[in-house]
Write a protein that holds these residues in place. Structure first.
Motif, PDB file in Angstrom:
ATOM      1  N   UNK A  14       8.713  10.861  -3.340  1.00 36.82           N
ATOM      2  CA  UNK A  14       7.322  10.456  -3.158  1.00 36.82           C
ATOM      3  C   UNK A  14       6.988  10.710  -1.699  1.00 36.82           C
ATOM      4  N   UNK A  15       5.984  11.551  -1.471  1.00 36.97           N
ATOM      5  CA  UNK A  15       5.640  11.924  -0.100  1.00 36.97           C
ATOM      6  C   UNK A  15       4.734  10.881   0.552  1.00 36.97           C
ATOM      7  N   UNK A  16       4.196  11.192   1.704  1.00 38.89           N
ATOM      8  CA  UNK A  16       3.458  10.203   2.501  1.00 38.89           C
ATOM      9  C   UNK A  16       2.027   9.975   1.998  1.00 38.89           C
ATOM     10  N   UNK A  17       1.583   8.760   2.215  1.00 33.70           N
ATOM     11  CA  UNK A  17       0.204   8.335   1.948  1.00 33.70           C
ATOM     12  C   UNK A  17      -0.257   8.649   0.521  1.00 33.70           C
ATOM     13  N   UNK A  18       0.649   8.570  -0.427  1.00 38.53           N
ATOM     14  CA  UNK A  18       0.345   8.913  -1.812  1.00 38.53           C
ATOM     15  C   UNK A  18      -0.786   8.059  -2.373  1.00 38.53           C
ATOM     16  N   UNK A  19      -0.817   6.801  -2.036  1.00 36.33           N
ATOM     17  CA  UNK A  19      -1.829   5.881  -2.570  1.00 36.33           C
ATOM     18  C   UNK A  19      -2.707   5.305  -1.465  1.00 36.33           C
ATOM     19  N   UNK A  20      -2.912   6.080  -0.429  1.00 33.12           N
ATOM     20  CA  UNK A  20      -3.727   5.707   0.715  1.00 33.12           C
ATOM     21  C   UNK A  20      -5.157   5.370   0.270  1.00 33.12           C
ATOM     22  N   UNK A  21      -5.664   4.230   0.702  1.00 37.77           N
ATOM     23  CA  UNK A  21      -7.047   3.814   0.429  1.00 37.77           C
ATOM     24  C   UNK A  21      -7.362   3.577  -1.051  1.00 37.77           C
ATOM     25  N   UNK A  22      -6.367   3.193  -1.815  1.00 35.07           N
ATOM     26  CA  UNK A  22      -6.587   2.782  -3.211  1.00 35.07           C
ATOM     27  C   UNK A  22      -6.664   1.256  -3.200  1.00 35.07           C
ATOM     28  N   UNK A  23      -7.811   0.747  -2.774  1.00 37.86           N
ATOM     29  CA  UNK A  23      -7.974  -0.675  -2.464  1.00 37.86           C
ATOM     30  C   UNK A  23      -7.757  -1.619  -3.632  1.00 37.86           C
ATOM     31  N   UNK A  24      -7.947  -1.162  -4.846  1.00 41.43           N
ATOM     32  CA  UNK A  24      -7.826  -2.051  -6.008  1.00 41.43           C
ATOM     33  C   UNK A  24      -6.434  -2.037  -6.634  1.00 41.43           C
ATOM     34  N   UNK A  25      -5.578  -1.156  -6.161  1.00 38.82           N
ATOM     35  CA  UNK A  25      -4.236  -1.039  -6.732  1.00 38.82           C
ATOM     36  C   UNK A  25      -3.285  -1.988  -6.017  1.00 38.82           C
ATOM     37  N   UNK A  26      -2.756  -2.947  -6.758  1.00 35.73           N
ATOM     38  CA  UNK A  26      -1.857  -3.939  -6.163  1.00 35.73           C
ATOM     39  C   UNK A  26      -0.425  -3.827  -6.659  1.00 35.73           C
TER      40      UNK A  26
END
Length: 141
Positions: free
Chosen positions: A91-103
């Motif tokens: 899994x590389x960098x910032x894969x889920x960057x700014x996915x505010x609703x994903x916890x």
């Protein structure tokens, strides 16, 4: 409805085409995508593949996928569910960057398998992920 037709067309294209890699930026800024199930033939998800997909709420990554590229799901602000198969080895960098609703991340394998995945040191930068749900328990992040 036009959005549903577009989503069905994309899904059919992925299933029938024999695509084994979702290339760099393939669905970048594709605001009609809501729920995505990656086909079993796919082995890699490229950099920025689904970045800026404003309506994307859930994604299922099958066991066939080995790698997830840089910012693959960056800035998908409506994303609330991601399921990752046991085939993923990097899994590389910032894969889920700014996915505010994903916890949380749903991982199909064990905690030991999750921990064995090579994850870039910045893989979860700027994300709200708090836990990975594995078959044998949770990993708090």
């Amino acid at each position: 409805d036009e959005r549903l037709l577009f989503v069905r067309m994309i899904s059919a294209m992925l299933r029938r085409s024999g695509i084994t890699s979702i290339g760099v930026g393939m669905f970048y800024n594709c605001n009609s995508l809501a729920d995505v199930t990656i086909p079993n033939k796919v082995t890699s998800i490229g950099d920025f593949a689904f970045s800026d997909c404003a309506a994307l709420t859930s994604i299922i990554i099958p066991d066939s996928v080995k790698s997830i590229g840089i910012q693959a799901f960056c800035n998908c602000g409506e994303l609330t569910s991601i399921t990752i198969g046991t085939g993923v080895t990097s899994i590389d960098r910032n894969v889920l960057d700014e996915c505010e609703k994903l916890e949380a991340i749903n991982y199909r394998g064990t905690k030991a398998q999750w921990n064995a995945i090579h994850k870039n040191a910045q893989w979860k930068n700027n994300s709200t992920i708090k836990v990975v749900h594995c078959n044998d328990g949770d990993i708090k992040l």
